[in-house]
Motif scaffolding. Sequence first.
Motif, mmCIF file in Angstrom:
data_model
loop_
_atom_site.group_PDB
_atom_site.id
_atom_site.type_symbol
_atom_site.label_atom_id
_atom_site.label_comp_id
_atom_site.label_asym_id
_atom_site.label_seq_id
_atom_site.Cartn_x
_atom_site.Cartn_y
_atom_site.Cartn_z
ATOM 1 N N LYS A 614 0.835 -1.181 0.000
ATOM 2 C CA LYS A 614 0.000 0.000 0.000
ATOM 3 C C LYS A 614 0.878 1.242 0.000
ATOM 4 C CE LYS A 614 -3.964 -2.205 0.438
ATOM 5 N NZ LYS A 614 -4.957 -2.211 -0.675
ATOM 6 N N ILE A 615 0.352 2.352 -0.513
ATOM 7 C CA ILE A 615 1.148 3.577 -0.640
ATOM 8 C C ILE A 615 1.625 4.079 0.710
ATOM 9 C CG2 ILE A 615 -0.867 5.099 -0.591
ATOM 10 C CD1 ILE A 615 2.425 5.542 -2.604
ATOM 11 N N ASN A 616 0.824 3.909 1.769
ATOM 12 C CA ASN A 616 1.254 4.370 3.099
ATOM 13 C C ASN A 616 2.495 3.621 3.575
ATOM 14 O OD1 ASN A 616 -0.755 6.256 3.258
ATOM 15 N ND2 ASN A 616 -2.160 4.985 4.474
ATOM 16 N N GLY A 617 2.569 2.336 3.252
ATOM 17 C CA GLY A 617 3.746 1.548 3.622
ATOM 18 C C GLY A 617 4.984 2.006 2.867
ATOM 19 N N LYS A 618 4.793 2.324 1.566
ATOM 20 C CA LYS A 618 5.913 2.819 0.767
ATOM 21 C C LYS A 618 6.422 4.155 1.301
ATOM 22 C CE LYS A 618 4.393 0.602 -3.554
ATOM 23 N NZ LYS A 618 4.049 0.831 -4.975
ATOM 24 N N ILE A 619 5.489 5.035 1.638
ATOM 25 C CA ILE A 619 5.868 6.347 2.179
ATOM 26 C C ILE A 619 6.616 6.178 3.495
ATOM 27 C CG2 ILE A 619 4.957 8.479 3.203
ATOM 28 C CD1 ILE A 619 2.737 8.372 1.057
ATOM 29 N N GLN A 620 6.114 5.284 4.336
ATOM 30 C CA GLN A 620 6.743 5.072 5.642
ATOM 31 C C GLN A 620 8.187 4.591 5.486
ATOM 32 O OE1 GLN A 620 4.851 2.112 8.124
ATOM 33 N NE2 GLN A 620 5.721 2.967 9.990
ATOM 34 N N ARG A 621 8.425 3.667 4.559
ATOM 35 C CA ARG A 621 9.786 3.176 4.338
ATOM 36 C C ARG A 621 10.706 4.294 3.848
ATOM 37 N NH1 ARG A 621 7.351 -1.433 2.185
ATOM 38 N NH2 ARG A 621 7.741 -0.737 0.047
ATOM 39 N N ALA A 622 10.203 5.100 2.928
ATOM 40 C CA ALA A 622 11.008 6.206 2.405
ATOM 41 C C ALA A 622 11.308 7.230 3.492
ATOM 42 C CB ALA A 622 10.289 6.868 1.232
ATOM 43 N N GLU A 623 10.328 7.500 4.352
ATOM 44 C CA GLU A 623 10.538 8.446 5.456
ATOM 45 C C GLU A 623 11.579 7.910 6.433
ATOM 46 O OE1 GLU A 623 9.477 11.418 5.875
ATOM 47 O OE2 GLU A 623 7.652 11.704 4.703
ATOM 48 N N GLN A 624 11.522 6.610 6.714
ATOM 49 C CA GLN A 624 12.486 6.005 7.641
ATOM 50 C C GLN A 624 13.912 6.126 7.121
ATOM 51 O OE1 GLN A 624 10.908 2.034 8.009
ATOM 52 N NE2 GLN A 624 9.654 2.531 9.793
ATOM 53 N N MET A 625 14.080 6.032 5.814
ATOM 54 C CA MET A 625 15.414 6.155 5.217
ATOM 55 C C MET A 625 15.764 7.611 4.909
ATOM 56 S SD MET A 625 16.762 3.252 5.336
ATOM 57 C CE MET A 625 18.218 3.485 4.335
ATOM 58 N N LYS A 626 14.897 8.531 5.324
ATOM 59 C CA LYS A 626 15.114 9.978 5.154
ATOM 60 C C LYS A 626 15.397 10.345 3.696
ATOM 61 C CE LYS A 626 16.839 10.370 9.926
ATOM 62 N NZ LYS A 626 15.743 11.105 10.546
ATOM 63 N N VAL A 627 14.670 9.690 2.781
ATOM 64 C CA VAL A 627 14.747 10.060 1.363
ATOM 65 C C VAL A 627 14.257 11.499 1.237
ATOM 66 C CG1 VAL A 627 13.899 9.570 -0.949
ATOM 67 C CG2 VAL A 627 14.384 7.688 0.627
ATOM 68 N N HIS A 628 15.019 12.324 0.541
ATOM 69 C CA HIS A 628 14.683 13.757 0.528
ATOM 70 C C HIS A 628 13.330 14.035 -0.130
ATOM 71 C CE1 HIS A 628 14.653 17.998 -0.606
ATOM 72 N NE2 HIS A 628 15.509 18.169 0.400
ATOM 73 N N THR A 629 13.144 13.535 -1.357
ATOM 74 C CA THR A 629 11.926 13.854 -2.113
ATOM 75 C C THR A 629 11.261 12.571 -2.590
ATOM 76 O OG1 THR A 629 12.814 15.972 -2.862
ATOM 77 C CG2 THR A 629 11.013 15.036 -4.143
ATOM 78 N N MET A 630 9.945 12.521 -2.438
ATOM 79 C CA MET A 630 9.164 11.379 -2.920
ATOM 80 C C MET A 630 8.225 11.854 -4.018
ATOM 81 S SD MET A 630 8.513 9.946 0.892
ATOM 82 C CE MET A 630 9.270 11.404 1.607
ATOM 83 N N PHE A 631 8.246 11.154 -5.138
ATOM 84 C CA PHE A 631 7.276 11.397 -6.207
ATOM 85 C C PHE A 631 6.183 10.338 -6.053
ATOM 86 C CE2 PHE A 631 10.357 13.387 -9.555
ATOM 87 C CZ PHE A 631 10.517 14.489 -8.723
ATOM 88 N N VAL A 632 5.023 10.760 -5.584
ATOM 89 C CA VAL A 632 3.897 9.838 -5.416
ATOM 90 C C VAL A 632 3.052 9.924 -6.686
ATOM 91 C CG1 VAL A 632 1.933 9.194 -3.991
ATOM 92 C CG2 VAL A 632 3.963 10.231 -2.930
ATOM 93 N N ILE A 633 2.942 8.803 -7.380
ATOM 94 C CA ILE A 633 2.319 8.833 -8.710
ATOM 95 C C ILE A 633 1.159 7.837 -8.763
ATOM 96 C CG2 ILE A 633 2.686 8.478 -11.177
ATOM 97 C CD1 ILE A 633 5.607 9.253 -10.715
ATOM 98 N N GLY A 634 -0.029 8.396 -9.003
ATOM 99 C CA GLY A 634 -1.223 7.583 -9.185
ATOM 100 C C GLY A 634 -1.795 7.794 -10.580
ATOM 101 N N LYS A 635 -2.964 7.178 -10.830
ATOM 102 C CA LYS A 635 -3.577 7.276 -12.162
ATOM 103 C C LYS A 635 -3.887 8.719 -12.532
ATOM 104 C CE LYS A 635 -5.709 2.917 -13.492
ATOM 105 N NZ LYS A 635 -6.985 2.243 -13.842
ATOM 106 N N ARG A 636 -4.393 9.474 -11.553
ATOM 107 C CA ARG A 636 -4.752 10.864 -11.814
ATOM 108 C C ARG A 636 -3.518 11.669 -12.238
ATOM 109 N NH1 ARG A 636 -8.081 13.557 -7.120
ATOM 110 N NH2 ARG A 636 -9.383 11.765 -7.650
ATOM 111 N N ASP A 637 -2.365 11.422 -11.559
ATOM 112 C CA ASP A 637 -1.122 12.114 -11.937
ATOM 113 C C ASP A 637 -0.721 11.740 -13.358
ATOM 114 O OD1 ASP A 637 -0.380 13.331 -9.281
ATOM 115 O OD2 ASP A 637 -0.411 11.219 -8.692
ATOM 116 N N MET A 638 -0.826 10.445 -13.663
ATOM 117 C CA MET A 638 -0.435 9.975 -14.999
ATOM 118 C C MET A 638 -1.299 10.639 -16.068
ATOM 119 S SD MET A 638 -0.567 6.084 -16.521
ATOM 120 C CE MET A 638 -2.358 6.029 -16.306
#
Length: 674
Positions: A614-638
């Motif tokens: 799920k997207i929340n799990g992906k965000i949580q992992r990226a936050e834990q690794m202190k990734v500077h910028t996240m591009f969250v891409i869904g159908k609407r963005d595409m």
Amino acid sequence: MSDIERLRHSTAHVLATAILKIWPEAQFAAGPPVDNGFYYDLDLPHRISPDDFEKIEAEMKNEIKANHPFERMEVSRNEALELGKKGRLAALSDRKEPSKFKIDIIENIPPGETISLYRNGDFIDLCAGPHVMRTGNIGAFKLTSLASAYYKGDEKNPQLQRVYGTAFKTKKELDDYFAMLEEAKKRDHRKLGRELEIFIIDDDVGPGLPLWLPRGAAIIEELEKLAKEAEFAAGYQRVRTVNIARESLYRKSGHIPYYVESIFPPMSVDEFKEERDELRTELIRVALLITDELKKTEVKTPPEMHLNPSPKGDLERAVSIAQQLVEKDSSLESLRSLLWSYETAREKLDNLPIDNYYLKAMNCPHHHKLFAAVPRSYRDLPLRLAEYGFCHRYEQSGELFGLMRVRSMQMNDAHLYMTPEQFEAEFNAVNEMYLNYFKLFGLEKYLMRFSTHDPAKLGQKFVDEPELWKKTEDMTRNVLKSSGINYVEVPNEAAFYGPKIDVQVWSVIGREFSIATNQVDFAQPRRFNLVYKDRDNTEKTPICIHRAPLGTHERFIGFLIEHYAGNFPLWLSPEQVRILTVGDDPQLLDYSRAIFNELRAHQVRAEIDTSTDKINGKIQRAEQMKVHTMFVIGKRDMEAKAISVRVHGKGNLGARPRDEVISTLLEQIKTRAA
């Protein structure tokens, strides 16, 4: 002694007073102020534990509340010794046991030096001072920890208990200090280094020898890129040198013997092994012939010189006997000839050298060789040679600490060669480079420590050139004063070859670090016979500046991890962008991969998370690794050809057109935006 040191030193006396009220038999040694606090060493049968802190602090508060004055008393040596014998020093009254540590201290005070005592209430201690006026002037304090320490740091002496504490003028300052300590624990570069997969130190590799994981290597490459750009713009030329050299190089530079304790032990390399083996075989062959010849002459040989009948016998003894015989009997020509052959081979063997090679502990001798490799004119100066060179130093195991004190380091090093007239401009330019780096990394508080020599240690700790020491120290001092740079002068801490500047910086939470150096060298250019042709066609020796504005990768990255708490700015972040897909629709994945490929084509450190989480799990992992910028891409963005942007520590910034997001990102990286 500063005001805060005076306060803390006074608090140490109050600590001793309180301990004596609880354990009157305690014997005290030293109790000085130290960085961020104070301690007192004592000998006591009771083992003090943190459980005792509360009652000790309660007695300290009583002494502070009593508001006793700190009274200074000057006494003669005999009076001080008499008080010590009565047990009255570092005590509340006379005691059966003498004040043994205080007596030892008194006996080691140089003749003619003033001996003073300080009293607060019933407590009297041998002390040079100074102190605050009264115990009531002591503000907020707290006992912090315990340790063991040998008296005078000598393991042959008794082991004492050391009680640490700290003190500040106000309760707020005390609270702020402990809040900083708690924050520092969270920012500890060793902890974050593991969690963020930046570096490891492995037992099989060795202590103090960090290995950089890909995320750490990315930071190193960014720092190198920064330094190379800054140095290229400042007219530096890059060089490369080897990580090993003969002992003769470091003897010429003076690092041996002045610096030998910090160099790894030498590796002996026998480049004449074949010849050496042949000569050893020849010695055995000739010695056996001598043995045979001696057996023929045993009629003339005294009984005590007779050889063992063994075929080989004692070869060295045979040679020795032969030498004695030919001295007595000149007719033994065969024996004399064999001895000549033996001694000739022995002399050749003894004269074959074995080279000692050392791991490079510093780059300067190698750079001096590069300066000397080409004839130089005053028109070539200043010459600035730069290298991110690997160095290895044998730091004591007890001093190793994460990335801050290591045995293998990559140094942002350079050596600047100049005429005396160019010194001020070059020295100022180096300092300006420091200041530009400080601004980039958001370092607002810094101090330059100007370290000078001790004339009493010339020829021991420092090169024995008194006139050059004075000249270069005066030059450096004048430049610092004229440039208005914030500095303090520290005696007896110069490099062995000249005065130096150590740059102290404070992280965003107020922790102090020593990260860079700027050293003046008048000795090594002369040792290496470095010269340039001056305008009048005479040969002159250049002045050299050793400088390392970013210090070593190891220490500087350790500092940055703690300074940023692992939240690196975009340009320095190990993982600059992580693309997170909402769902696994094939078209969505194609759109995300196209963005990923575009970022990678622009050298952006980007990753893509195409897992089915799920997207929340992906965000949580990226936050834990202190990734500077996240591009969250869904159908609407595409469908809108957009990207939803999320930044670590700032949250969701909303959706924007794809081209705009990427161009803004690239511009931020290019300009190294904060």
